[in-house]
Design an enzyme around this catalytic site. Structure first.
Site, PDB file in Angstrom:
ATOM      1  N   ALA A 158       6.124 -25.654  30.852  1.00  0.00           N
ATOM      2  CA  ALA A 158       7.204 -26.584  31.182  1.00  0.00           C
ATOM      3  C   ALA A 158       7.999 -26.180  32.432  1.00  0.00           C
ATOM      4  O   ALA A 158       8.507 -27.043  33.154  1.00  0.00           O
ATOM      5  CB  ALA A 158       8.131 -26.716  29.985  1.00  0.00           C
TER       6      ALA A 158
ATOM      7  N   PHE B  76      11.761 -26.276  27.403  1.00  0.00           N
ATOM      8  CA  PHE B  76      12.284 -26.118  26.044  1.00  0.00           C
ATOM      9  C   PHE B  76      13.249 -24.937  25.940  1.00  0.00           C
ATOM     10  O   PHE B  76      14.280 -25.033  25.306  1.00  0.00           O
ATOM     11  CB  PHE B  76      11.126 -25.892  25.067  1.00  0.00           C
ATOM     12  CG  PHE B  76      10.472 -27.158  24.603  1.00  0.00           C
ATOM     13  CD1 PHE B  76      10.904 -28.405  25.060  1.00  0.00           C
ATOM     14  CD2 PHE B  76       9.432 -27.118  23.700  1.00  0.00           C
ATOM     15  CE1 PHE B  76      10.312 -29.576  24.633  1.00  0.00           C
ATOM     16  CE2 PHE B  76       8.823 -28.289  23.263  1.00  0.00           C
ATOM     17  CZ  PHE B  76       9.260 -29.513  23.733  1.00  0.00           C
ATOM     18  N   ARG B  77      12.903 -23.804  26.602  1.00  0.00           N
ATOM     19  CA  ARG B  77      13.615 -22.572  26.275  1.00  0.00           C
ATOM     20  C   ARG B  77      14.566 -22.032  27.336  1.00  0.00           C
ATOM     21  O   ARG B  77      15.175 -20.996  27.124  1.00  0.00           O
ATOM     22  CB  ARG B  77      12.613 -21.492  25.846  1.00  0.00           C
ATOM     23  CG  ARG B  77      11.979 -21.834  24.512  1.00  0.00           C
ATOM     24  CD  ARG B  77      10.907 -20.902  24.081  1.00  0.00           C
ATOM     25  NE  ARG B  77      10.272 -21.394  22.855  1.00  0.00           N
ATOM     26  CZ  ARG B  77       9.343 -22.330  22.812  1.00  0.00           C
ATOM     27  NH1 ARG B  77       8.913 -22.876  23.933  1.00  0.00           N
ATOM     28  NH2 ARG B  77       8.849 -22.737  21.673  1.00  0.00           N
TER      29      ARG B  77
ATOM     30  N   ASP C  47       3.157 -34.031  31.118  1.00  0.00           N
ATOM     31  CA  ASP C  47       3.808 -34.982  32.026  1.00  0.00           C
ATOM     32  C   ASP C  47       2.906 -35.610  33.086  1.00  0.00           C
ATOM     33  O   ASP C  47       3.320 -36.533  33.791  1.00  0.00           O
ATOM     34  CB  ASP C  47       5.026 -34.306  32.699  1.00  0.00           C
ATOM     35  CG  ASP C  47       4.656 -33.026  33.452  1.00  0.00           C
ATOM     36  OD1 ASP C  47       3.544 -32.926  33.992  1.00  0.00           O
ATOM     37  OD2 ASP C  47       5.528 -32.118  33.513  1.00  0.00           O
TER      38      ASP C  47
ATOM     39  N   HIS D 258      -2.155 -29.674  25.631  1.00  0.00           N
ATOM     40  CA  HIS D 258      -1.328 -30.407  24.675  1.00  0.00           C
ATOM     41  C   HIS D 258      -1.348 -31.913  24.894  1.00  0.00           C
ATOM     42  O   HIS D 258      -0.456 -32.617  24.417  1.00  0.00           O
ATOM     43  CB  HIS D 258       0.105 -29.854  24.711  1.00  0.00           C
ATOM     44  CG  HIS D 258       0.188 -28.431  24.225  1.00  0.00           C
ATOM     45  ND1 HIS D 258       1.202 -27.572  24.552  1.00  0.00           N
ATOM     46  CD2 HIS D 258      -0.649 -27.714  23.423  1.00  0.00           C
ATOM     47  CE1 HIS D 258       0.986 -26.390  23.975  1.00  0.00           C
ATOM     48  NE2 HIS D 258      -0.135 -26.453  23.297  1.00  0.00           N
TER      49      HIS D 258
ATOM     50  N   CYS E 298      -6.382 -49.008  14.929  1.00  0.00           N
ATOM     51  CA  CYS E 298      -7.656 -49.487  15.486  1.00  0.00           C
ATOM     52  C   CYS E 298      -8.187 -48.611  16.622  1.00  0.00           C
ATOM     53  O   CYS E 298      -9.316 -48.785  17.062  1.00  0.00           O
ATOM     54  CB  CYS E 298      -7.519 -50.923  15.986  1.00  0.00           C
ATOM     55  SG  CYS E 298      -6.482 -51.095  17.465  1.00  0.00           S
TER      56      CYS E 298
ATOM     57  N   CYS F 120       0.784 -51.905  18.388  1.00  0.00           N
ATOM     58  CA  CYS F 120      -0.434 -52.477  18.958  1.00  0.00           C
ATOM     59  C   CYS F 120      -0.320 -54.003  18.910  1.00  0.00           C
ATOM     60  O   CYS F 120      -0.089 -54.571  17.842  1.00  0.00           O
ATOM     61  CB  CYS F 120      -1.628 -51.996  18.129  1.00  0.00           C
ATOM     62  SG  CYS F 120      -3.194 -52.686  18.603  1.00  0.00           S
TER      63      CYS F 120
ATOM     64  N   THR G  22       6.076 -20.533  31.922  1.00  0.00           N
ATOM     65  CA  THR G  22       5.826 -20.616  30.471  1.00  0.00           C
ATOM     66  C   THR G  22       6.361 -19.378  29.770  1.00  0.00           C
ATOM     67  O   THR G  22       6.179 -18.261  30.253  1.00  0.00           O
ATOM     68  CB  THR G  22       4.324 -20.808  30.150  1.00  0.00           C
ATOM     69  OG1 THR G  22       4.133 -20.670  28.727  1.00  0.00           O
ATOM     70  CG2 THR G  22       3.420 -19.832  30.878  1.00  0.00           C
ATOM     71  N   SER G  23       6.996 -19.600  28.634  1.00  0.00           N
ATOM     72  CA  SER G  23       7.534 -18.481  27.861  1.00  0.00           C
ATOM     73  C   SER G  23       6.412 -17.769  27.099  1.00  0.00           C
ATOM     74  O   SER G  23       6.647 -16.727  26.508  1.00  0.00           O
ATOM     75  CB  SER G  23       8.582 -19.002  26.870  1.00  0.00           C
ATOM     76  OG  SER G  23       7.993 -19.949  26.000  1.00  0.00           O
TER      77      SER G  23
HETATM   78  P1  NAD Z   1       9.162 -23.051  27.532  1.00  0.00           P
HETATM   79  O1  NAD Z   1      10.315 -23.985  27.656  1.00  0.00           O
HETATM   80  O2  NAD Z   1       8.987 -22.315  26.279  1.00  0.00           O
HETATM   81  O3  NAD Z   1       9.236 -21.980  28.696  1.00  0.00           O
HETATM   82  C1  NAD Z   1       9.446 -22.353  30.021  1.00  0.00           C
HETATM   83  C2  NAD Z   1       9.631 -21.064  30.818  1.00  0.00           C
HETATM   84  O4  NAD Z   1       9.691 -21.425  32.189  1.00  0.00           O
HETATM   85  C3  NAD Z   1      10.904 -20.318  30.469  1.00  0.00           C
HETATM   86  O5  NAD Z   1      10.553 -18.981  30.150  1.00  0.00           O
HETATM   87  C4  NAD Z   1      11.745 -20.400  31.750  1.00  0.00           C
HETATM   88  O6  NAD Z   1      12.419 -19.178  32.005  1.00  0.00           O
HETATM   89  C5  NAD Z   1      10.717 -20.660  32.813  1.00  0.00           C
HETATM   90  N1  NAD Z   1      11.168 -21.481  33.932  1.00  0.00           N
HETATM   91  C6  NAD Z   1      11.851 -22.649  33.891  1.00  0.00           C
HETATM   92  N2  NAD Z   1      12.001 -23.154  35.123  1.00  0.00           N
HETATM   93  C7  NAD Z   1      11.410 -22.273  35.987  1.00  0.00           C
HETATM   94  C8  NAD Z   1      11.239 -22.227  37.386  1.00  0.00           C
HETATM   95  N3  NAD Z   1      11.696 -23.203  38.186  1.00  0.00           N
HETATM   96  N4  NAD Z   1      10.595 -21.158  37.931  1.00  0.00           N
HETATM   97  C9  NAD Z   1      10.126 -20.151  37.135  1.00  0.00           C
HETATM   98  N5  NAD Z   1      10.260 -20.148  35.794  1.00  0.00           N
HETATM   99  C10 NAD Z   1      10.893 -21.201  35.228  1.00  0.00           C
HETATM  100  O7  NAD Z   1       7.856 -23.894  27.912  1.00  0.00           O
HETATM  101  P2  NAD Z   1       6.351 -23.660  27.486  1.00  0.00           P
HETATM  102  O8  NAD Z   1       6.015 -22.214  27.450  1.00  0.00           O
HETATM  103  O9  NAD Z   1       5.566 -24.584  28.329  1.00  0.00           O
HETATM  104  O10 NAD Z   1       6.274 -24.155  25.971  1.00  0.00           O
HETATM  105  C11 NAD Z   1       6.928 -25.331  25.564  1.00  0.00           C
HETATM  106  C12 NAD Z   1       6.051 -26.438  25.029  1.00  0.00           C
HETATM  107  O11 NAD Z   1       6.736 -27.660  25.276  1.00  0.00           O
HETATM  108  C13 NAD Z   1       4.743 -26.588  25.731  1.00  0.00           C
HETATM  109  O12 NAD Z   1       3.806 -26.902  24.764  1.00  0.00           O
HETATM  110  C14 NAD Z   1       4.906 -27.785  26.647  1.00  0.00           C
HETATM  111  O13 NAD Z   1       3.793 -28.648  26.562  1.00  0.00           O
HETATM  112  C15 NAD Z   1       6.038 -28.587  26.056  1.00  0.00           C
HETATM  113  N6  NAD Z   1       6.918 -29.183  27.091  1.00  0.00           N
HETATM  114  C16 NAD Z   1       6.351 -29.850  28.126  1.00  0.00           C
HETATM  115  C17 NAD Z   1       7.139 -30.385  29.117  1.00  0.00           C
HETATM  116  C18 NAD Z   1       6.464 -31.104  30.260  1.00  0.00           C
HETATM  117  O14 NAD Z   1       5.397 -31.669  30.070  1.00  0.00           O
HETATM  118  N7  NAD Z   1       7.030 -31.065  31.461  1.00  0.00           N
HETATM  119  C19 NAD Z   1       8.524 -30.258  29.058  1.00  0.00           C
HETATM  120  C20 NAD Z   1       9.094 -29.581  27.961  1.00  0.00           C
HETATM  121  C21 NAD Z   1       8.264 -29.035  26.976  1.00  0.00           C
END
Ligand code: NAD
Length: 247
Positions: free
Chosen positions: A23, A34-35, A107, A122, A133, A151, A192-193
């Site tokens: 994310a 998310f985090r 996204d 995902h 359907c 639908c 990603t976390s």
């Molecule tokens: P996460 O929210 O757990 O972790 C995101 C990480 O990215 C964090 O550790 C944060 O410190 C870091 N981060 C945020 N912005 C940053 C930047 N500009 N530069 C560097 N680091 C940055 O996300 P995750 O690990 O992808 O897991 C969350 C789940 O939620 C995934 O399955 C994802 O598919 C889904 N999700 C997707 C979206 C999307 O499609 N854009 C958005 C939110 C959540």
């Protein structure tokens, strides 16, 4: 050598780059993760439910109306545009240096930037189907309705082709992910976390030269990384693009 030079040098040397993202790749496009502190988990629970709960298979079945309220307001960002991370990766693929993008994101911004070989662990908000359907629908079809999208043919609920908590990942996508990582020479993990499983476990299949971890906060994989960059990844990737253009 500074970190950006180091990463730029490894990118130039490599022929089979794989990007594994989450994310954080899209936060600089205005989509909350998310985090992070500004992420969806920091918002007080929606009517007492956590985002994880609301995005679960069980919740979708029991409370489709609340699911869609959360999904439409928090996860759909149809106007978001790719940022420099998406653009650099698309350029590297075009040049034949990048073999795959493995993303946890739903996204579609990598494809919007022009990337073709995107493995969506995902799923995607851009693919939707009727649960009775199986007819398929676009994101625009979902946006054209309010509340629970139905639908037009049999009035079944339309659901996004995204992997909800409690659901399995697609086995073909897993196979292609493992294969791409096994053949990669440079792995860039970004935004990603690394806390969502099984997605995070796939990076263990990388056997190549260097692992670069671009994440604002620490992860459990930090000790395995050859280079860690914590600055906003869009800004870093833009610096790399500028260096490449000016060569
Ligand atoms: P996460 O929210 O757990 O972790 C995101 C990480 O990215 C964090 O550790 C944060 O410190 C870091 N981060 C945020 N912005 C940053 C930047 N500009 N530069 C560097 N680091 C940055 O996300 P995750 O690990 O992808 O897991 C969350 C789940 O939620 C995934 O399955 C994802 O598919 C889904 N999700 C997707 C979206 C999307 O499609 N854009 C958005 C939110 C959540």
């Amino acid at each position: 050598m500074d970190k950006v030079d180091q990463l730029a040098g490894w990118i130039e040397q490599s022929q089979h780059i794989v990007f594994f993202g989450g994310a954080g790749t899209s936060t600089e496009s205005g989509i909350p993760d998310f985090r992070s502190a500004q992420g969806l988990y920091s918002e007080s629970g929606q009517r007492g439910y956590s985002p994880e709960e609301m995005l679960s298979h069980r919740f979708f079945q029991r409370e489709p109306e609340l699911f869609y309220e959360f999904y439409r307001t928090r996860l759909l960002h149809p106007d978001a545009q790719p940022n420099s991370v998406h653009h650099l990766l698309a350029e590297l693929e075009q040049e034949g240096k990048l073999s795959a993008i493995i993303t946890q994101n739903i996204d579609g911004l990598h494809q919007k930037a022009g990337s073709r070989h995107v493995l969506e662990l995902h799923g995607s908000v851009h693919r939707n189907y009727c649960i009775s359907c199986g007819r398929t629908y676009s994101l625009d079809d979902v946006l054209a309705q309010e509340g629970i999208p139905r639908c037009p043919v049999d009035h079944g609920i339309i659901r996004p082709d995204v992997v909800l908590y409690g659901e399995s990942l697609d086995s073909d996508v897993i196979g292609n992910t493992v294969a791409a990582l096994g053949e990669a020479d440079l792995l860039i993990i970004g935004g990603t976390s690394l806390t969502v499983y099984p997605a995070a476990s796939f990076i263990q299949y990388f056997r190549g030269n260097y692992t670069v971890l671009m994440n604002a906060s620490a992860t459990a994989h930090d000790r395995h990384a050859d280079l860690i960059i914590t600055e906003p990844m869009g800004q870093i990737m833009e610096q790399i693009r500028q260096r490449r253009y000016s060569r």
